[in-house]
Scaffold this motif. Structure first.
Motif, PDB file in Angstrom:
ATOM      1  N   ASP A 365       0.840  -1.193   0.000  1.00 19.33           N
ATOM      2  CA  ASP A 365       0.000   0.000   0.000  1.00 19.33           C
ATOM      3  C   ASP A 365       0.880   1.251   0.000  1.00 19.33           C
ATOM      4  OD1 ASP A 365      -1.911   1.942   0.279  1.00 19.33           O
ATOM      5  OD2 ASP A 365      -2.373   1.484   2.387  1.00 19.33           O
ATOM      6  N   PHE A 366       0.913   1.945  -1.146  1.00 16.12           N
ATOM      7  CA  PHE A 366       1.726   3.162  -1.211  1.00 16.12           C
ATOM      8  C   PHE A 366       0.978   4.379  -0.681  1.00 16.12           C
ATOM      9  CE2 PHE A 366       4.250   0.529  -4.059  1.00 16.12           C
ATOM     10  CZ  PHE A 366       5.528   0.854  -3.630  1.00 16.12           C
ATOM     11  N   GLY A 367      -0.215   4.154  -0.191  1.00 12.69           N
ATOM     12  CA  GLY A 367      -0.875   5.198   0.575  1.00 12.69           C
ATOM     13  C   GLY A 367      -0.307   5.275   1.978  1.00 12.69           C
ATOM     14  N   ASP A 368       0.413   4.226   2.366  1.00  7.13           N
ATOM     15  CA  ASP A 368       1.113   4.182   3.652  1.00  7.13           C
ATOM     16  C   ASP A 368       2.442   4.926   3.501  1.00  7.13           C
ATOM     17  OD1 ASP A 368       2.641   3.528   5.881  1.00  7.13           O
ATOM     18  OD2 ASP A 368       1.795   1.512   6.043  1.00  7.13           O
ATOM     19  N   LYS A 369       2.624   5.987   4.271  1.00  6.27           N
ATOM     20  CA  LYS A 369       3.832   6.810   4.145  1.00  6.27           C
ATOM     21  C   LYS A 369       5.107   6.006   4.393  1.00  6.27           C
ATOM     22  CE  LYS A 369       1.634  11.191   5.392  1.00  6.27           C
ATOM     23  NZ  LYS A 369       1.620  12.321   6.360  1.00  6.27           N
ATOM     24  N   ARG A 370       5.021   5.003   5.250  1.00  8.21           N
ATOM     25  CA  ARG A 370       6.196   4.179   5.547  1.00  8.21           C
ATOM     26  C   ARG A 370       6.699   3.479   4.284  1.00  8.21           C
ATOM     27  NH1 ARG A 370       7.796  -0.910   6.989  1.00  8.21           N
ATOM     28  NH2 ARG A 370       9.246  -1.026   8.750  1.00  8.21           N
ATOM     29  N   ASN A 371       5.785   2.860   3.560  1.00  4.30           N
ATOM     30  CA  ASN A 371       6.155   2.179   2.325  1.00  4.30           C
ATOM     31  C   ASN A 371       6.666   3.165   1.280  1.00  4.30           C
ATOM     32  OD1 ASN A 371       5.349  -0.290   3.375  1.00  4.30           O
ATOM     33  ND2 ASN A 371       3.270  -0.122   2.563  1.00  4.30           N
ATOM     34  N   LEU A 372       6.038   4.327   1.214  1.00  4.51           N
ATOM     35  CA  LEU A 372       6.432   5.347   0.249  1.00  4.51           C
ATOM     36  C   LEU A 372       7.849   5.842   0.521  1.00  4.51           C
ATOM     37  CD1 LEU A 372       5.118   6.809  -2.159  1.00  4.51           C
ATOM     38  CD2 LEU A 372       4.505   8.662  -0.591  1.00  4.51           C
ATOM     39  N   VAL A 373       8.175   6.038   1.803  1.00  2.56           N
ATOM     40  CA  VAL A 373       9.512   6.515   2.177  1.00  2.56           C
ATOM     41  C   VAL A 373      10.573   5.475   1.832  1.00  2.56           C
ATOM     42  CG1 VAL A 373      11.002   7.023   4.156  1.00  2.56           C
ATOM     43  CG2 VAL A 373       8.766   8.118   3.970  1.00  2.56           C
ATOM     44  N   SER A 376      11.007   5.080  -2.002  1.00  9.36           N
ATOM     45  CA  SER A 376      11.550   6.300  -2.618  1.00  9.36           C
ATOM     46  C   SER A 376      13.043   6.438  -2.367  1.00  9.36           C
ATOM     47  CB  SER A 376      10.818   7.526  -2.065  1.00  9.36           C
ATOM     48  OG  SER A 376       9.444   7.485  -2.374  1.00  9.36           O
TER      49      SER A 376
END
Length: 443
Positions: A365-373, A376
């Motif tokens: 889930d890239f709505g989860d900031k943890r995964n996005l960070v 990235s």
């Protein structure tokens, strides 16, 4: 029954079938296995021989129970090129040897502590973006090979060869069925080579002049180079093993589904990882690229329903024999660069896309900031070529730094799911036998 094998794991094929069945596996791995040494400046004949020797070692260490073929690993292309540039062939082989030792060490730890820890250390949110980095970091190499002539200048003629090769590879992959869909790389190379012959950029004379039997250019430690360990070599090559270990686990899970056996339990993940690492160690000792289990050959198993380890062993023996056939070696060397460039455009893109597929299949889930960070940071550090330079002879760079950063971020950032690794393991396999084995290990 749908999954009923034509030849089971320990079945010995009839002599009339054996050669044909083994050649199918040889063709499946051939294109990718010779492409890696072609790109990094190693001997394709040694790559064939080491793949055969490595596969036989793998079969032996897995107690002749796992019908997997081991070919050249694409994950190590960029590190090998960098190692050769900085330390020569000796540095590249030492790095390959160290990567193999990582597998041996991980196998020993799994034997003592089980395998849940490695699933927690290498979740899809870390491995997926790193695989994307591996593919995209090589994009410039593929395009340069496709567009440029031997002098390094842009050539429309050479680019046309690459585009014909690329188109043929795509057509074989998408529109053909059966074995041709499993060997699109080899088929694309053949079509590209024929087109290159027509437009006159192939020198076929060395093939005609080559001997049938020819001793390959083996590269032995202490004979052809001195072994000089540096932390730079280790930090360049070893972190890539983090990614290929995840690839290995995935292949074992898929293979377990295909043959309806539980390879995680028997002969055990530790044995298959040990076999993979031993194959890489053997390759390093003779001058070949690192090894990995091949999805292409798993595809052959799925299509033919021939699971016999003797068929895979036959392919390994043929690969070894081919490595000593001078005309085959000369034929490989005569393949023009744009042919390989055309194939590489698709292959390197597929590597990157497989990283994205891992993220999708794992429902990240890239709505989860943890995964996005995490993703990235891995992508920008890896593709951007960031490095940490401690001293002139000690630095961590590119893919290695990206992998390390991803692992650390996953461990320290709050909100890490699947603290026990249970849910993640369940997502990676739908085989009830494997699920049951995992539950038994937890007990």
């Amino acid at each position: 029954m749908k999954n009923q094998p034509i030849l089971d794991i320990k079945d010995i094929p009839k002599p009339s079938q054996w050669l044909t069945l083994s050649l199918q596996h040889l063709f499946a791995m051939f294109g990718a296995t010779i492409l890696v040494p072609y790109l990094v400046g190693l001997s394709p004949s040694i790559a064939l021989i080491s793949s055969g020797l490595g596969t036989l070692a793998f079969l032996l260490l897995t107690k002749w129970q796992v019908p997997a073929y081991l070919g050249s690993s694409f994950a190590y292309i960029a590190p090998i090129i960098a190692a050769k540039k900085e330390w020569g062939i000796g540095g590249a082989m030492l790095g390959t040897f160290l990567a193999g030792l990582v597998y041996v060490l991980v196998a020993l730890i799994i034997k003592k502590a089980g395998y849940r820890w490695i699933m927690r250390l290498l979740p899809p949110i870390v491995v997926g973006p790193v695989i994307v980095v591996i593919g995209l970091a090589l994009a410039g190499t593929a395009v340069g090979m496709a567009m440029n002539d031997p002098s390094g200048k842009y050539s429309l003629l050479y680019f046309s060869v690459a585009l014909v090769t690329l188109a043929a590879t795509i057509i074989f992959s998408i529109y053909f069925k059966g074995m041709l869909s499993i060997i699109p790389i080899l088929a694309g190379i053949v079509v590209g080579y024929i087109y290159a012959l027509i437009v006159g950029i192939v020198d076929f004379k060395p093939v005609l002049e080559a001997k049938w039997f020819e001793l390959p250019d083996f590269v032995f430690p202490f004979v052809h180079y001195q072994v000089n360990f540096t932390w730079d070599i280790a930090l360049l090559m070893v972190p890539v093993a983090v990614v290929t270990l995840s690839e290995h686990i995935g292949h074992q899970l898929v293979l377990s589904k295909v043959v309806s056996l539980n390879y995680i339990k028997e002969p055990g993940l530790q044995r298959s990882i040990l076999g993979d690492g031993t194959a890489t160690l053997i390759s390093a000792l003779v001058g070949g690229p690192p090894k990995t289990t091949y999805g292409e050959n798993i595809g052959v198993l799925a299509i033919t329903r021939v699971f016999s380890v003797y068929v895979v062993a036959g392919a390994a023996v043929i690969a070894i024999i081919f490595g000593f056939v001078g005309k085959i070696t000369a034929l490989i060397h005569s393949i023009p660069t744009p042919v390989m460039g055309g194939v590489s455009i698709l292959l390197f893109g597929i590597i990157a896309s497989s990283g994205l597929r891992m993220l999708v299949d794992s429902k990240i889930d890239f709505g989860d900031k943890r995964n996005l960070v995490i993703s990235s940071v891995i992508l920008v550090i890896g593709i951007g070529g960031a490095f940490v330079k401690v001293t002139n002879s000690f630095q961590i760079q590119g893919m290695a730094l990206a992998a390390i950063c991803g692992i650390v971020l996953n461990l320290v950032l709050p909100g890490r799911p699947n603290e026990t690794g249970d849910d993640m393991f369940a997502e990676m396999t739908e085989n009830p036998q494997i699920d049951e084995a995992y539950e038994n290990e937890k007990v």
